[in-house]
Enzyme design. Structure first.
Site, PDB file in Angstrom:
ATOM      1  N   ARG A   1       0.962  -1.285  -0.069  1.00 26.81           N
ATOM      2  CA  ARG A   1       0.056   0.050  -0.035  1.00 26.81           C
ATOM      3  C   ARG A   1       0.758   1.255   0.118  1.00 26.81           C
ATOM      4  NH1 ARG A   1      -4.692   0.959   4.473  1.00 26.81           N
ATOM      5  NH2 ARG A   1      -2.577   1.418   5.982  1.00 26.81           N
TER       6      ARG A   1
ATOM      7  N   LYS B   1      -2.613   7.019   1.588  1.00 31.49           N
ATOM      8  CA  LYS B   1      -2.497   7.455   2.911  1.00 31.49           C
ATOM      9  C   LYS B   1      -1.342   8.357   2.841  1.00 31.49           C
ATOM     10  CE  LYS B   1      -2.177   4.743   7.206  1.00 31.49           C
ATOM     11  NZ  LYS B   1      -2.949   5.357   7.803  1.00 31.49           N
TER      12      LYS B   1
HETATM   13  N1  PXG Z   1      -9.113   5.633   7.753  1.00 33.53           N
HETATM   14  C1  PXG Z   1      -8.036   6.281   8.039  1.00 33.53           C
HETATM   15  C2  PXG Z   1      -8.342   7.682   7.737  1.00 33.53           C
HETATM   16  C3  PXG Z   1      -6.842   5.797   8.522  1.00 33.53           C
HETATM   17  O1  PXG Z   1      -5.881   7.008   8.723  1.00 33.53           O
HETATM   18  C4  PXG Z   1      -7.655   3.666   8.797  1.00 33.53           C
HETATM   19  C5  PXG Z   1      -8.649   4.109   8.256  1.00 33.53           C
HETATM   20  C6  PXG Z   1      -7.472   2.276   9.095  1.00 33.53           C
HETATM   21  O2  PXG Z   1      -6.686   1.735   8.054  1.00 33.53           O
HETATM   22  P1  PXG Z   1      -5.726   0.432   8.508  1.00 33.53           P
HETATM   23  O3  PXG Z   1      -4.893   0.013   7.219  1.00 33.53           O
HETATM   24  O4  PXG Z   1      -4.729   0.760   9.670  1.00 33.53           O
HETATM   25  O5  PXG Z   1      -6.484  -0.797   8.942  1.00 33.53           O
HETATM   26  C7  PXG Z   1      -6.513   4.395   8.772  1.00 33.53           C
HETATM   27  C8  PXG Z   1      -5.241   4.136   9.518  1.00 33.53           C
HETATM   28  C9  PXG Z   1      -1.303   7.074  13.062  1.00 33.53           C
HETATM   29  C10 PXG Z   1      -2.649   6.884  12.723  1.00 33.53           C
HETATM   30  O6  PXG Z   1      -1.234   7.853  14.128  1.00 33.53           O
HETATM   31  C11 PXG Z   1      -2.695   6.007  11.463  1.00 33.53           C
HETATM   32  C12 PXG Z   1      -4.151   5.660  11.337  1.00 33.53           C
HETATM   33  C13 PXG Z   1      -5.110   6.012  11.832  1.00 33.53           C
HETATM   34  C14 PXG Z   1      -4.860   6.452  13.176  1.00 33.53           C
HETATM   35  C15 PXG Z   1      -3.512   6.897  13.655  1.00 33.53           C
HETATM   36  O7  PXG Z   1      -0.110   6.445  12.706  1.00 33.53           O
HETATM   37  N2  PXG Z   1      -4.538   5.238   9.958  1.00 33.53           N
END
Ligand code: PXG
Length: 289
Positions: free
Chosen positions: A50, A149
């Protein structure tokens, strides 16, 4: 703490990025958040794939292969002697001139932090979250590709500010059409009449790795599922609701905008998914050493 930065493991105090880096000046870059459990990185290949897809979509070509980035990630975890924690992997456009032009940045920078993260206190995993709908909308997919992302998180941060100001820990974000996209850092799932439902990626959700794991588990648990456009009404009248994300893992939601969801307690399907997720996360993954 040792940080991997542009090819070297350096002390935290030496891990510095230029003030001319476009990641900082313009939010021009991409990132990943990963978890490791019992010395194994969960869904490492999927996260790195990703990362490369996100980078490719914004015309940022990394000077490393996916295999190399996998190796660097494992080395960073091992160098810090951790067995359980969170990895933040960031790729920036690199240092360049002032002005948007990314082609004036010679080489991307990459850094990897292996640490810990705690998004929500433990009690919420037991009792569930009370969340709100926020006024901040998800940008249209044609404005900012939801699968990428990127380092542009201001939209999500403004939504998070609304949640915190309303004494909630998370907020549901709608798209311009009023359909549910996701929460500020988590994907959203519902259970209605025994069927698992989740918004379409094209409605503005990140194509979450944990989201994909839940859909896989649904297959294994024999729970039928459907990706479809959802409204707030669908959440208010669902039997169960939960959120998923690498940082949040799987967390129940028991109310939205002060409407109780189901009986207002974490539901049986949610508990099954939570348990199955932890079993999988605790028993699979790429060993760091
Ligand atoms: N939606 C958004 C907008 C995200 O940023 C997810 C869904 C979940 O995706 P995954 O692939 O993790 O199942 C995310 C995940 C950080 C942090 O501080 C990153 C996220 C969310 C919260 C904190 O690194 N990303």
């Amino acid at each position: 703490m040792k940080i991997w930065l542009d090819g070297k493991l350096v002390d935290e105090s030496e891990a510095k990025i230029s003030v001319f880096d476009h990641g900082l000046l313009y939010g021009d870059g991409v990132f990943e958040g990963l978890r490791f459990y019992n010395g194994r990185v969960f869904r490492l290949e999927e996260h790195i794939r990703r990362l490369f897809d996100s980078a490719h979509a914004i015309c940022l070509e990394l000077p490393w292969t996916q295999e190399e980035v996998i190796k660097f990630t494992c080395e960073t975890v091992a160098a810090n002697g951790l067995t359980d924690g969170y990895i933040r992997l960031v790729v920036t456009r690199g240092a360049g001139e002032l002005g948007l032009n990314p082609y004036l940045c010679k080489t991307p920078s990459m850094f990897i932090i292996a640490s810990t993260i705690k998004l929500y206190p433990e009690e919420y995993y037991q009792n569930g979250l009370a969340i709100i709908t926020c006024a901040t909308r998800r940008p249209a997919p044609a404005a900012l590709m939801p699968q990428v992302k990127s380092l542009n998180y201001l939209n999500n941060i403004m939504a998070k500010v609304e949640a915190i100001q309303s004494n909630a820990l998370e907020a549901v974000m709608l798209n311009e059409q009023g359909y549910v996209a996701e929460c500020t850092g988590d994907n959203l799932f519902l259970i209605k009449n025994g069927v698992l439902l989740t918004p379409l990626i094209s409605d503005g959700a990140l194509d979450g790795i944990t989201r994909a794991v839940i859909l896989e588990l649904a297959d294994q648990l024999g729970v039928p599922f459907k990706e479809k456009s959802l409204t707030r009404y669908d959440i208010y009248t669902a039997d169960e609701c939960f959120l998923t994300g690498t940082a949040a893992e799987v967390i129940p939601v028991v109310s939205l905008d002060r409407r109780k969801i189901g009986d207002g307690k974490p539901g049986e399907f949610t508990k099954r998914f939570l348990k199955a997720f932890h079993e999988l996360a605790g028993s699979t993954g790429t060993p760091v050493a």
